[in-house]
Design a protein around this motif. Structure first.
Motif: not given
Length: 410
Positions: A6, A11, A171, A173, A177-178, A180, A248, A250
């Motif tokens: 990170q 990340k 990735s 947030k 939500k994560t 990617v 994802s 979002n």
């Protein structure tokens, strides 16, 4: 095995790839366009994906780009990208256009998709026709999957003179939500974009409308893909294409979304990583060169100067020869079209200051030569003329570059 490191909000997923975001599969096969290597690849999303793409500025845009632009224009949505290497399908007239449309048709039929849900890309030798019987066989042999071998197969299939595969995955947030994003690219020579001169493919499970995705891509391209150069030549075929399938979960991203800047950072991380990998793998290259310019009147000026330096053949050959000839850097700066105060320039190669307020500084040639043995070389320039900062990336120019390009077709 994937590992996560990170930095700030973003990340890095070590071991991740273009199929790490939810809902993507890839494959690559040997169709026979090349003697033995894989030469036909596919990316496919489980669901239709919003998309954005930027294209080469060459006036001789190849047939696949024309077909891809038509596909995207229909609904601003695609679900698959089919890519071949070995043959660029460029400067091939009406036959080339028909062949690119046929690639689209066969791929759509194979995966039961509307034809306009398929984008097409090609890379390789200009002015030759595709062996369409081999392309057809290759498409029928696709078996996309989510294993690392499937990702490697796709990445191998798109390479030409590249020595290594180029990939990345990050990735972030967004809305809790994560999200990617993964990327794959090819590019080794003819890398001098006024957009993005390569093939670059980015997948994400973010939820974002195509118009906003395209706007984000254009913004990020200016500071990443537009800032690399290998040899000063622009290709006929190249593009960067981003797919966003929304899996994802979002809420849809717009410039007014509170996490919009996070998405821009995520996209920038992927694009910069691919851009630097391309610059590092320039044909015959032994070193990656990163030039950072600060103190320009504007950001655009800083980027221009940085790219002028990294694109200078004299700078590139000096770096290859491990010669700390800062005069070549001055020469490149002086050729730029931006406003320079010739009495206020600072230059450093790595940690070694060589010019201060345009006055030469004493330095150890031995220390400089030792630094230039590194595989990554940093050149720092302060124009002391404003607040504009910018970076550019390129590679050195070696004997092998001439060998590779002297016999490219043979």
């Amino acid at each position: 095995m994937q590992a996560v490191s990170q930095t700030g909000l973003i990340k890095e997923i070590t071991g991740g790839s273009i199929i790490t975001p939810k809902g993507y599969k890839t494959d690559g096969v040997h169709a026979g366009l090349r003697y033995s290597k894989k030469d036909l690849g596919i990316i496919i999303s489980d669901v239709p994906a919003n998309c954005g793409a930027v294209y080469t500025t060459s006036q001789f845009q190849a047939a696949p780009l024309i077909v891809t632009q038509e596909s995207i224009a229909f609904e601003e949505t695609i679900q698959a990208v089919v890519v071949n290497s070995a043959c660029a399908n460029a400067c091939t007239g009406e036959r080339g256009i028909r062949d690119a449309f046929q690639m689209r048709k066969w791929t759509a039929k194979k995966f039961d998709l509307p034809e306009h849900y398929v984008a097409v890309a090609s890379t390789g030798v200009i002015g030759e026709y595709l062996a369409m019987d081999k392309v057809d066989t290759g498409i029928q042999n696709f078996q996309p999957g989510i294993e690392p071998a499937h990702s490697d197969a796709f990445q191998t299939a798109i390479l030409t003179t590249d020595l290594v595969m180029k990939n990345c995955c990050y990735s972030a947030k967004i809305d809790g939500k994560t999200v990617v994003m993964g990327g794959a690219a090819k590019g080794s020579g003819m890398i001098h974009p006024n957009m993005a001169t390569m093939l670059g493919f980015i997948t994400t499970d973010a939820n974002i409308e195509s118009k906003h995705l395209l706007a984000a891509l254009r913004e990020v391209t200016d500071t990443t893909f537009n800032q690399i150069t290998v040899d000063g030549d622009t290709s006929t075929n190249d593009m960067v294409l981003v797919m966003a399938n929304g899996l994802s979960g979002n809420t849809s991203l717009t410039p007014d979304h509170p996490d919009w800047d996070v998405f821009l950072q995520l996209l920038a991380k992927n694009c910069e990583s691919l851009a630097k990998q391309i610059a590092k793998d320039g044909e015959g290259a032994t070193k990656l060169i990163e030039v950072e310019v600060i103190g320009a009147e504007t950001v655009v000026d800083a980027r221009k100067v940085a790219k002028q330096i990294v694109g200078s053949n004299l700078v590139k050959t000096a770096i290859y020869g491990e010669d700390a000839n800062w005069g070549r850097i001055i020469g490149a700066i002086g050729q730029s079209s931006v406003n320079i105060n010739p009495s206020s320039v600072d230059i450093a190669i790595g940690p070694i200051v060589m010019l201060k307020n345009s006055v030469p500084q004493a330095f150890s040639e031995e220390q400089a030569s030792e630094y230039l043995k590194n595989k990554i070389i940093h050149i720092f320039v302060d124009l002391n003329n404003g607040k504009g900062n910018g970076k550019a990336w390129g590679c050195d120019l070696s004997y092998d570059y001439v060998k590779i390009n002297a016999s490219y077709r043979t």
